[in-house]
Design a protein around this motif. Structure first.
Motif, short mmCIF file in Angstrom:
data_model
loop_
_atom_site.label_atom_id
_atom_site.label_comp_id
_atom_site.label_asym_id
_atom_site.label_seq_id
_atom_site.Cartn_x
_atom_site.Cartn_y
_atom_site.Cartn_z
N TYR A 1 -2.44 13.39 -3.12
CA TYR A 1 -1.82 14.49 -2.35
C TYR A 1 -2.00 15.80 -3.11
N LEU B 1 -7.61 21.22 -2.49
CA LEU B 1 -8.69 21.51 -1.54
C LEU B 1 -8.23 22.49 -0.46
N ASN C 1 -4.49 16.49 -5.14
CA ASN C 1 -5.88 16.97 -5.04
C ASN C 1 -6.18 17.50 -3.64
N HIS C 2 -5.56 16.90 -2.63
CA HIS C 2 -5.78 17.44 -1.28
C HIS C 2 -5.17 18.84 -1.14
N ARG D 1 0.81 -1.21 0.00
CA ARG D 1 0.00 0.00 0.00
C ARG D 1 0.86 1.27 0.00
N TYR D 2 1.72 1.38 1.00
CA TYR D 2 2.62 2.53 1.05
C TYR D 2 4.06 2.04 1.03
N TRP E 1 -21.52 15.22 -3.59
CA TRP E 1 -20.07 15.18 -3.85
C TRP E 1 -19.33 14.59 -2.65
N ALA F 1 -3.10 13.74 7.20
CA ALA F 1 -3.16 12.43 6.55
C ALA F 1 -2.27 12.40 5.32
N LYS G 1 -3.18 0.14 -9.07
CA LYS G 1 -4.55 0.02 -9.58
C LYS G 1 -4.52 -0.68 -10.92
N HIS H 1 -12.87 7.04 -0.48
CA HIS H 1 -11.96 6.82 0.64
C HIS H 1 -12.20 5.48 1.31
N ARG I 1 1.52 10.19 4.87
CA ARG I 1 1.76 9.18 3.84
C ARG I 1 2.75 9.66 2.79
N SER J 1 -5.97 9.29 10.36
CA SER J 1 -6.76 8.08 10.08
C SER J 1 -7.83 8.35 9.02
N SER K 1 -7.24 17.40 8.96
CA SER K 1 -7.13 15.98 8.64
C SER K 1 -6.53 15.76 7.26
N LEU K 2 -6.97 16.58 6.30
CA LEU K 2 -6.43 16.49 4.95
C LEU K 2 -4.92 16.68 4.96
C1 HEM Z 1 -13.86 16.72 0.86
C2 HEM Z 1 -12.83 16.15 1.21
C3 HEM Z 1 -11.97 15.21 0.41
C4 HEM Z 1 -11.95 14.92 -0.93
C5 HEM Z 1 -12.84 15.49 -2.03
C6 HEM Z 1 -10.92 13.95 -1.14
C7 HEM Z 1 -10.60 13.40 -2.37
C8 HEM Z 1 -9.77 12.34 -2.54
C9 HEM Z 1 -9.60 11.63 -3.76
C10 HEM Z 1 -10.32 11.95 -5.05
C11 HEM Z 1 -8.69 10.63 -3.55
C12 HEM Z 1 -8.20 9.65 -4.58
C13 HEM Z 1 -9.12 8.49 -4.59
C14 HEM Z 1 -8.80 7.51 -5.70
O1 HEM Z 1 -7.80 7.70 -6.41
O2 HEM Z 1 -9.57 6.58 -5.86
C15 HEM Z 1 -8.30 10.69 -2.18
C16 HEM Z 1 -7.44 9.82 -1.57
C17 HEM Z 1 -7.15 9.85 -0.24
N1 HEM Z 1 -7.64 10.72 0.70
FE1 HEM Z 1 -8.92 12.21 0.38
N2 HEM Z 1 -10.32 13.66 0.05
C18 HEM Z 1 -10.97 14.41 1.02
C19 HEM Z 1 -10.71 14.39 2.37
C20 HEM Z 1 -9.81 13.55 2.98
C21 HEM Z 1 -9.57 13.52 4.39
C22 HEM Z 1 -10.27 14.39 5.42
C23 HEM Z 1 -8.63 12.59 4.60
C24 HEM Z 1 -8.09 12.24 5.95
C25 HEM Z 1 -7.95 11.11 6.43
C26 HEM Z 1 -8.27 12.01 3.33
C27 HEM Z 1 -7.36 11.01 3.12
C28 HEM Z 1 -7.09 10.40 1.91
C29 HEM Z 1 -6.21 9.28 1.75
C30 HEM Z 1 -5.40 8.61 2.83
C31 HEM Z 1 -6.24 8.94 0.38
C32 HEM Z 1 -5.52 7.79 -0.29
C33 HEM Z 1 -4.10 8.11 -0.59
C34 HEM Z 1 -3.42 6.88 -1.05
O3 HEM Z 1 -3.76 5.81 -0.59
O4 HEM Z 1 -2.53 6.98 -1.89
N3 HEM Z 1 -9.01 12.62 2.36
N4 HEM Z 1 -8.97 11.75 -1.57
#
Ligand code: HEM
Lengths: 546, 394
Positions: free
Chosen positions: A216, A222, A218-219, A39-40, B345, A142, A510, B353, A146, A64, A138-139
């Protein structure tokens, strides 16, 4: 915790699961797994390593995914609750008490509870903002938790991996090879646009690593967006004012120093159902009138340099513009929008001073309802003096006439009329419907003759310097989403042992199907040993995957 | 024939074609007895050909109507909902060429039919645009949203098929209950269509005077026999049914009446199906899912979200904000419609997630896909018709 030294000699940060260079399993748990947890990349994440100090605990909480999703869901539910009844800005009441009364009058006890809990102002309530703030934290946490180790690990990865790393990959194969196998594989992989590195008896082919940064990126988008929203609280970044402008009037534009606007004309046009609009006749018949256009023809002026603020003389013409809905007037970072209007506001009223008995007129006077004169001279030295003016008369309080607003919706005039026959003067209070003579019967009265009206246009003045930041945030978000979703990170490791055998392993984050298709092509050309998908095999055999 | 008439005939043609294609896809699924895909292929080819024919007619409807009105037909409830049905079929055609799944057609097409039929219960005449809607950003915003929602709905359809295959219907369980509830809801939509069409065909009309929530006199026309009466209502037409009950001013008794009739007719229909077949609807459908590959359905479920989510972000948030900034001087105003787009959304963000971070695949993903569709429909129906806002089409 201590750093872990791998058998290969590399010293890994504490908490690492798979050696960052050779890929050996470092923990017992990892060693017992049939497939490596990729995973990571098996890196040490802060959140998985420390849990002692309060900072660790906060960090672990926010990093988390469970907490992240929890926050998203709570915000989602709160947002939904805020739509059950209209928010306070959409109810026809202004002022705290009036709004409170509106909720309980119109929605009964439900409305009272809704207002009591503060749901009528959900989206600017402290706790809603705190929730969004926690989401942002959190964004950030997190992602850092990673991204940082993942970046380091992918950057320092070695070509040659330990066989125990290879055979714990989901795609794995082993078998005899020829002298040129690696070189042929290299050629084919390069043709498939892989970046290939060779080291002694090993090969690493990699493609699309950048897709790993998608989440990262996209975060970050945001976060930029949310910071843009926060910036508007700083003065100067954001202006939101209303300007009511009557036809013919020129006024300084609020919060836009040096600029003035003149309203030449305001109009409302409706669809008439004829000619071009005949195609809409059925709809117009059903709903009545439909508005086609709201438009204020305006002229924008600017003060010459060095003049006093607010002065309206010597204005320099900037431009003339038909200001319509959807076509704001833009200048110097500001935009003016057609938002509201009022038709036929009273402009002037004309009265005649008449003798109540003979109905003989001593002349007419016209009162400008915005800037009334104090004294009006009529024939034969008669005068009418305006003792008091109440633009929106709302009744008497302690005998004093009151006005509800400065808008001339229901003008009231307290006048003193002096004529040659009544040199002492007579007092009278006049409104649209009636005349009151407070000190007994008068000889003269003011008789209403005519009124002039004009339209008033309601404009919004807006400056929003955060828009480029918000746009940038949105753009980066979209890039990150595409980057992470439509590309994937594929890797192959090949190794030739001393006896000529080939070890082969593959991994992707993927889309395993495409990875296998790529490998099939390489195998065919370079005659690689057959490979298996170890996870699918395990699923078929019903073993629990780990 | 005028262009307007051609346009509506094309829509009928599309409707009929989808109806036929549904059964041919059913044939394709039935024909595939022991997993021999030959006959599925043959029937499937015919079915997809009919679907594409219908889709072309549907596009024909869309563009002829655009020509007549001078603006994209996405500006009222009828037009938007019809377009949603169309993009749903479009999304299905796309997925069909990737995965050749007849069973998806058997589920998606009836849903598209329901949606289009539902749409045509609203006023259909071509209406002019109010000033706020006179901008290309509206077209860009709404068309992106409707395409995204069509694709996201495919995710729900794949999820539904997944559930129909894997949920154990022989034992009492939460899953069985909710699965049947989904199907019952679809029957209720049919109830709405049947009751509205019946009273429209019989030209039912009843007029009342009443006192609205601001204490003013107003009038209302019922197109269904009034079960509920408006606040202090007095009949204005003679010989109308007296409402059984009067509602407080806050509640729109006319809408409540429509809902009641739909529930009534839908439930009667549902009970009839249950009594005649002696089965749950999910039990009727489950045998058809025998040869479905759950892995493939999970893949489609996820694929559709991956395509639909970025599109939805663009359409429902980015383009919507640009439009709102130009029209209302602010890009966001917490209007109910906006809030529900945000909720949708956020929901799909949570889906991603959970799938990526918590390994929610298979059945869990399937449920989430179906819930996502429910949220989209809630936004389309409840928010538009009941929680009125700036965008309200009603
Ligand atoms: C409105 C808020 C958020 C949006 C729109 C968003 C959007 C996304 C998107 C689109 C992905 C990629 C998913 C994919 O490729 O299938 C992602 C991955 C991820 N997001 Fe967010 N996110 C948001 C909030 C958060 C928050 C609050 C966390 C805190 C824990 C978080 C943690 C993660 C993690 C850990 C990944 C996966 C990274 C990886 O495994 O490589 N996200 N997010």
């Amino acid at each position: 915790m201590e750093k872990t030294q791998c058998k290969c000699g590399y010293v890994n940060p504490p908490g690492t699961n798979l050696c960052e260079t050779c890929g050996r399993s470092l923990t017992e748990k990892e060693q017992n797994k049939l497939l490596a947890d990729m995973r990571y990349e098996g890196v040490a994440r802060r959140s998985q390593t420390y849990n002692k100090s309060i900072i660790d605990k906060v960090w672990n909480f926010f990093s988390s995914v469970k907490v992240g999703v929890g926050l998203i869901v709570v915000i989602l539910i709160a947002a939904a609750i805020g739509t059950i009844l209209p928010q306070h800005m959409y109810v026809p009441a202004t002022g705290e008490t009036a709004i409170k009364a509106y909720y309980s009058d119109v929605y009964g006890s439900i409305g009272r509870v809704y207002h009591f809990l503060g749901f009528h102002d959900m989206y600017s309530s402290v706790w809603f903002i705190v929730l969004v703030g926690m989401l942002a934290i959190s964004l950030i946490i997190a992602s850092l938790d990673r991204f940082v180790p993942l970046y380091r690990s992918l950057k320092s990865q070695r070509v040659l991996r330990h066989p125990s790393f290879m055979n714990k990959q989901r795609i794995y194969g082993q078998g005899p090879g020829a002298d040129d196998t690696l070189h042929k594989a290299e050629a084919k992989l390069k043709e498939l646009k892989y970046k290939v590195r060779m080291d002694k008896n090993g090969l690493l082919a990699e493609k699309g690593r950048f897709s790993r940064w998608g989440p990262y990126v996209n975060h970050i988008g945001l976060i930029i967006f949310l910071s843009g929203v926060m910036l508007r609280m700083i003065p100067g970044f954001y202006v939101d004012e209303t300007l009511w402008l009557r036809e013919g009037e020129t006024r300084a534009i609020p919060e836009a120093p040096g600029y003035s606007l003149e309203n030449l004309k305001f109009k409302v046009e409706t669809y008439n159902g004829e000619g071009e609009d005949a195609r809409f006749s059925e709809a117009i018949d059903r709903v009545g009138t439909v508005v086609k256009n709201y438009q204020t023809d305006v002229v924008l002026y600017q003060q010459p340099e060095g003049s006093l603020p607010g002065a309206t003389e010597n204005l320099e013409f900037v431009k003339e513009y038909p200001l319509r809905v959807n076509q704001p007037l833009k200048f110097d970072g500001y935009a003016m929008y057609q938002m509201d209007y009022k038709l036929d506001e009273l402009k002037t009223m004309t009265f005649a001073l008449t003798d109540q008995q003979t109905e003989e007129s001593l002349g007419e006077l016209t009162i400008d309802l915005i800037n009334p004169d104090e004294r009006y001279e009529l024939k034969n030295g008669s005068t009418v003096e305006l003792l008091g003016y109440y633009p929106n008369f709302s009744g008497f309080e302690n005998g004093e006439p009151q006005t509800a607003s400065p808008l001339p919706d229901n003008p009231g005039f307290l006048v003193e009329m002096t004529t040659p026959t009544t040199p002492k003067g007579e007092t009278s209070f006049i409104t649209i419907q009636n005349t009151i003579e407070p000190f007994g019967d008068n000889q003269y009265k003011l008789t209403f003759q005519s009124a002039e009206t004009r339209n008033v246009s309601g404009l919004t003045v807006r400056k929003d310097r955060t828009l480029p930041i918000l746009g940038l945030g949105g753009f980066i978000f979209m890039i990150g989403v595409a980057q992470g979703m439509y590309f994937n990170h594929r890797r192959f490791w090949l190794q030739q042992t001393d006896n000529g055998d080939i070890l082969l392993a593959g991994h992707t984050n993927k889309n395993w199907y495409s990875l296998k298709k790529d490998l099939d092509q390489v195998s065919e050309y370079a005659l690689l040993p057959a490979f298996t998908d170890q996870q699918e095999d395990m699923e078929k055999e019903g073993k629990p995957q780990s | 024939m005028t262009l307007t008439a051609i346009s509506s005939n094309l829509l009928y043609t599309a409707f009929i074609a989808y109806l036929i294609a549904t059964f041919v896809f059913g044939g394709a699924v039935k024909g595939n007895k022991k997993g021999t895909f030959d006959s599925e292929q043959r029937w499937g080819k015919a079915a997809i050909a009919i679907t594409i024919f219908g889709f072309l007619a549907n596009l024909g409807y869309f563009f002829t109507r655009w020509t007549v009105s001078g603006h994209a037909p996405l500006s009222n409830m009828f037009e938007f909902t019809t377009a949603f049905g169309m993009t749903l079929v479009g999304g299905f055609i796309l997925i069909y060429f990737l995965y050749k799944t007849a069973v998806l057609g058997m589920v998606v097409l009836p849903v598209a039919l329901l949606i289009i039929a539902y749409a045509s219960m609203f006023p259909k005449e071509i209406s002019p645009l109010i000033p706020a809607l006179q901008t290309n950003w509206l077209t860009i915003h709404v068309s992106t949203v409707v395409i995204a929602e069509g694709i996201l709905a495919i995710s729900a359809a794949a999820g539904l098929i997944y559930l129909l295959k894997v949920v154990d219907l022989t034992k009492k369980s939460k899953q069985r209950f909710w699965l049947e509830t989904i199907l019952y809801t679809l029957v209720l939509v049919l109830g709405f269509i049947i009751s509205s069409s019946y009273f429209a065909l019989t030209n039912y009309e009843a007029n009342f005077q009443y006192v609205n929530k601001d204490g003013q006199e107003a009038s209302v026309t019922y197109n269904m026999p009034p079960v509920f009466g408006m606040n202090e209502s007095v009949p204005a037409t003679e010989e109308t049914l007296t409402p059984f009950m009067e509602t407080p001013p806050l509640i729109d008794a006319r809408k409540l009446t429509t809902i009641t009739w739909s529930l009534l007719v839908g439930t009667v229909l549902y009970v009839l199906i249950r009594v005649v077949t002696r089965r749950w609807i999910s039990q009727l459908l489950q045998p058809m899912m025998r040869n479905v590959s759950t892995q493939l359905m999970d893949e489609i479920n996820y694929r559709a979200v991956i395509i639909g989510f970025p599109l939805f972000t663009l359409g429902a948030l980015v383009f919507a904000m640009i439009w709102a900034q130009i029209t209302w001087s602010r890009f966001w105003g917490w209007d109910p419609k906006e809030v529900w787009a945000l909720i949708t959304w956020l929901f799909y963000a949570a889906y991603l997630h959970l799938r990526l971070g918590k390994g929610w695949q298979g059945e869990k993903s399937a449920w989430l896909g179906v819930i996502g569709f429910a949220i989209i429909m809630f936004n389309l129906i409840v928010v538009n018709l009941i929680i009125a806002g700036l965008h309200s089409y009603a």
